[in-house]
Design a protein around this motif. Structure first.
Motif, short mmCIF file in Angstrom:
data_model
loop_
_atom_site.label_atom_id
_atom_site.label_comp_id
_atom_site.label_asym_id
_atom_site.label_seq_id
_atom_site.Cartn_x
_atom_site.Cartn_y
_atom_site.Cartn_z
N ARG A 1 0.87 -1.17 0.00
CA ARG A 1 0.00 0.00 0.00
C ARG A 1 0.90 1.23 0.00
O ARG A 1 1.73 1.39 0.90
CB ARG A 1 -0.94 0.01 1.20
CG ARG A 1 -1.91 1.21 1.22
CD ARG A 1 -2.88 1.11 2.39
NE ARG A 1 -3.77 2.24 2.49
CZ ARG A 1 -4.95 2.35 1.86
NH1 ARG A 1 -5.34 1.37 1.07
NH2 ARG A 1 -5.72 3.41 2.02
N ARG A 2 0.75 2.03 -1.03
CA ARG A 2 1.65 3.18 -1.23
C ARG A 2 3.10 2.75 -1.15
O ARG A 2 3.93 3.38 -0.49
CB ARG A 2 1.32 4.29 -0.23
CG ARG A 2 -0.09 4.84 -0.40
CD ARG A 2 -0.31 6.17 0.32
NE ARG A 2 -1.61 6.71 -0.07
CZ ARG A 2 -2.74 6.54 0.62
NH1 ARG A 2 -2.71 5.83 1.74
NH2 ARG A 2 -3.88 7.03 0.20
N ASP A 3 3.35 1.61 -1.78
CA ASP A 3 4.70 1.03 -1.93
C ASP A 3 5.31 0.54 -0.62
O ASP A 3 6.49 0.17 -0.59
CB ASP A 3 5.64 2.05 -2.59
CG ASP A 3 5.18 2.42 -4.01
OD1 ASP A 3 4.69 1.52 -4.71
OD2 ASP A 3 5.29 3.60 -4.37
N LYS A 4 4.52 0.49 0.45
CA LYS A 4 4.97 -0.09 1.71
C LYS A 4 4.42 -1.51 1.82
O LYS A 4 3.24 -1.76 1.53
CB LYS A 4 4.51 0.74 2.91
CG LYS A 4 5.05 2.17 2.92
CD LYS A 4 6.55 2.19 3.13
CE LYS A 4 7.07 3.62 3.24
NZ LYS A 4 8.54 3.66 3.43
N ILE A 5 5.26 -2.44 2.25
CA ILE A 5 4.86 -3.84 2.27
C ILE A 5 3.79 -4.09 3.34
O ILE A 5 3.97 -3.73 4.51
CB ILE A 5 6.07 -4.75 2.51
CG1 ILE A 5 7.02 -4.69 1.30
CG2 ILE A 5 5.63 -6.19 2.75
CD1 ILE A 5 8.29 -5.49 1.49
N ILE A 6 2.70 -4.71 2.93
CA ILE A 6 1.63 -5.12 3.83
C ILE A 6 1.69 -6.63 4.04
O ILE A 6 1.69 -7.13 5.16
CB ILE A 6 0.25 -4.72 3.25
CG1 ILE A 6 0.19 -3.21 3.01
CG2 ILE A 6 -0.87 -5.18 4.19
CD1 ILE A 6 0.37 -2.36 4.25
N ILE A 7 1.72 -7.37 2.96
CA ILE A 7 1.93 -8.83 2.98
C ILE A 7 3.20 -9.08 2.18
O ILE A 7 3.25 -8.80 0.98
CB ILE A 7 0.76 -9.60 2.34
CG1 ILE A 7 -0.57 -9.23 3.00
CG2 ILE A 7 1.01 -11.11 2.39
CD1 ILE A 7 -0.80 -9.83 4.35
N SER A 8 4.26 -9.58 2.81
CA SER A 8 5.49 -9.86 2.07
C SER A 8 5.38 -11.20 1.34
O SER A 8 4.36 -11.89 1.45
CB SER A 8 6.70 -9.82 3.01
OG SER A 8 6.54 -10.72 4.07
N ASP A 9 6.41 -11.55 0.59
CA ASP A 9 6.35 -12.72 -0.29
C ASP A 9 5.69 -13.92 0.39
O ASP A 9 6.17 -14.41 1.40
CB ASP A 9 7.76 -13.10 -0.75
CG ASP A 9 8.25 -12.19 -1.87
OD1 ASP A 9 7.43 -11.42 -2.39
OD2 ASP A 9 9.44 -12.27 -2.21
#
Length: 641
Positions: free
Chosen positions: A57-65
């Motif tokens: 969200r807005r280039d910030k990780i919410i769910i990583s790989d």
């Protein structure tokens, strides 16, 4: 003209090469960003053809790989995958009216994309992606045509949550006499924590699951949508080592008294479309509470004429008189409903004998009160018996059914529920599920599905010794979790002291009727309690709607406090509850919510906070200050008088 023809031929050839030359996808081509750029889901393939996704969200990780893939009885889609096709982005608008919820009209725009993969055998699997302002979603789809029944042995879908996140998760109870029923406490945990001190032995975590991530800057809710007879209801595995929460199927022994087989794995012929995995994302917890993404993704209404479906309030005798099934007590609660202008009354277990002896159905109908009746799940599982019973009930004047003790998320039960909604709609019957799974957007598809239990509600004052101490906190968590999934039959307004004495104030209990959304609000407690209420509280109960046109989150702190603005036609309220055992200051700009009104009435704790109310009416100030009582609440109604 010749140049145009050459260009078209080259374009077709390029498409053929794209489809059949082992196309190597870039992360951009396998990603999808929402229109305003807030939410993005991106797929990626490893060298071994293992599929993963990431949510930002807005280039910030919410769910990583996190892993994606299915292992079937005849094919494996967990490795050796390659991209066959990436579809163009499609913009789709979901606009619909909701009979139940925080908003009357929902109008959202989504971006959609489908990516086709093939495994080493050449078998195809499609992953559909969706992005919108409220989050992202994905689902698996097998496009081939084949009547052979396929089995999914394992779904490796996971949700990788950062280790420093905070979580609010409910244990998924193993099969038992009354479980699974989504009736446990939501526990405050950190990713990787094991299940600790559940109400019943547990085999995993429930969805929806709430997390605060990205150094507490974002909130995320993991859920399902659109589950039908082609898949079981799913939960999360108990082992979340490293913060990876993986999908788990309903357990084999989730049968209760239903005639279910031994296979608990998903089965279907092809084509096969599976449920949406939903990831709701927001900056504030209130963004989660107000999200309609789960219903946005569910199929549109399958009922053409919904004019007969009316949300409303109901009296209910069981909570105050659990052992009294006499015609007299049922008729008393019918009269109580009529006196408060409630549309419905619910006749719980034992109603059949009372109707034979005292004609309780006819007496309710004669007073303009719509009767709903209780039933046992096993009596409604067989399709022909169910249809016959619905016709009989409708002919008697019954307007809705409360069907209890499902205690299963098995695929056969999911299929039964969809057929049940449909069969009930044909007879113009409303549906209330108890002892059941959580909804999954079903109240959009079947608007006659008004509410479901799947919540640790006020009946727990009879059964759970820890409930009184934890109830207020739970009441400020459930609106961000369970109630986002769908209508919640919490059975509010339980004032009489039961086996495990209540600690929430009376106003807190009253406020829950306006905090939770339920197509039919089943009010607990006795005629004597209703008759003892002060006039402003009685009037509030008469005016209070069961659905809302518009809702705004003012204060949203799961486990702490919750304050909402609710509007319906010309009715306007602000309602708040305190989830803590501390006095909490409140400061609100009432002028923002008071347009068209000259005064506001406050319902607050009276001299005896556990049982009494106090009401005051004031001119509308620019700022209103108040102190939340411990485990307390307040209700503001804007008025002109």
């Amino acid at each position: 003209m010749r140049k145009v023809l050459i260009f078209k031929v080259l374009t077709v050839l390029a498409g053929v090469i794209f489809l059949f030359s082992g196309f190597k996808a870039t992360s951009q081509s396998m990603g999808l960003r929402s229109k305003l750029g807030s939410n993005t889901i991106t797929l990626s393939l490893s060298k071994n053809g293992e599929l993963h996704y990431q949510v930002t969200r807005r280039d910030k990780i919410i769910i990583s790989d996190s892993p994606l893939g299915l292992n079937c009885d005849d094919q494996n889609f967990t490795s050796g995958l390659s991209v066959v096709n990436v579809s163009p982005i499609e913009v789709r608008r979901e606009k619909y009216d909701s009979k139940v919820g925080s908003f009357k009209t929902i109008d959202h725009v989504f971006e959609r994309k489908s990516i086709t993969f093939k495994n080493r055998s050449g078998a195809l699997m499609i992953i559909d992606l969706v992005t919108g302002n409220e989050g992202v979603a994905f689902r698996y789809r097998f496009p081939d045509q084949d009547k052979k029944i396929r089995v999914i042995n394992n779904e490796i879908t996971g949700f990788q949550i950062e280790k420093n996140a905070k979580g609010w998760l409910q244990p998924y109870n193993k099969a038992g006499k009354y479980t699974p029923g989504y009736e446990d406490f939501y526990l405050k945990i950190h990713p990787g924590d094991s299940i600790s001190n559940p109400r019943n032995p547990s085999v995993g975590w429930c969805m929806p699951a709430l997390f605060q991530v990205n150094e507490s800057k974002n909130w995320v809710l993991v859920a399902e949508s659109g589950t039908d007879g082609s898949y079981p209801g799913c939960h999360l595995q108990p082992d979340s080592k490293g913060g990876l929460y993986k999908i788990a199927f309903a357990e084999t022994d989730e049968k209760y008294t239903l005639p279910l087989g031994e296979n608990n794995h998903p089965t279907s012929s092809l084509p096969w479309i599976m449920p949406w995995r939903v990831i709701i994302v927001g900056e504030q917890a209130g963004d989660i509470l107000l999200s309609t993404l789960i219903t946005d993704l569910a199929p549109a209404s399958k009922i053409d004429d919904t004019s007969w479906i009316e949300p409303g309030k109901a009296t209910w005798s069981w909570w105050s008189h659990p052992d009294d099934h006499s015609p007299e007590i049922y008729n008393q609660f019918t009269t109580l409903a009529a006196s408060f202008g409630f549309s419905y009354t619910l006749f719980d277990a034992g109603w059949e004998k009372a109707d034979k002896e005292g004609g309780i159905i006819a007496k309710a109908t004669s007073q303009g009160v719509k009767p709903m009746v209780w039933g046992y799940s096993a009596a409604y599982f067989d399709p022909e018996k169910r249809k016959k019973r619905f016709k009989e009930l409708a002919a008697m004047g019954v307007k809705g059914v409360k069907i209890d003790f499902w205690c299963s998320d098995r695929q056969e039960v999911m299929a039964c529920l969809q057929s049940l909604f449909e069969d009930a709609a044909k007879e113009h019957l409303l549906v209330n599920l108890h002892g059941s799974t959580v909804p999954r957007g079903w109240h959009r598809t079947w608007p006659n599905f008004m509410t479901a239990e799947a919540v640790l509600g006020t009946e727990s004052y009879f059964y759970e010794p820890r409930y009184p101490d934890k109830a207020a906190e739970q009441n400020t968590v459930l609106p961000f979790t369970r109630n986002v999934a769908g209508p919640t039959d919490y059975t509010p307004f339980a004032l009489t002291i039961r086996k495990y004495p209540r600690l929430n104030t009376a106003v807190h209990e009253l406020a829950t009727a306006m905090i939770y959304t339920s197509g039919i609000i089943h009010f607990a407690d006795s005629k004597e309690v209703f008759d003892s209420l002060p006039v402003p509280v009685r009037q509030l109960l008469k005016d209070m709607p069961a659905s809302w046109d518009k809702t705004e989150s003012i204060v949203a702190e799961p486990g702490e406090q919750l304050i909402l603005s609710r509007q319906k036609d010309r009715l306007s309220y602000i309602v708040g509850i305190n989830g803590t055992n501390k006095v909490v200051p409140v400061k609100l700009n009432l002028a923002k919510y008071a347009k068209g009104f000259s005064k506001f009435r406050v319902i607050m704790e009276g001299e005896n906070p556990l049982m009494s109310f106090k009401t005051e009416t004031y001119p509308i100030p620019s700022t209103w200050q108040y102190a939340f009582a411990p485990k307390g609440g307040f209700i503001i109604q804007f008025v002109n008088e």
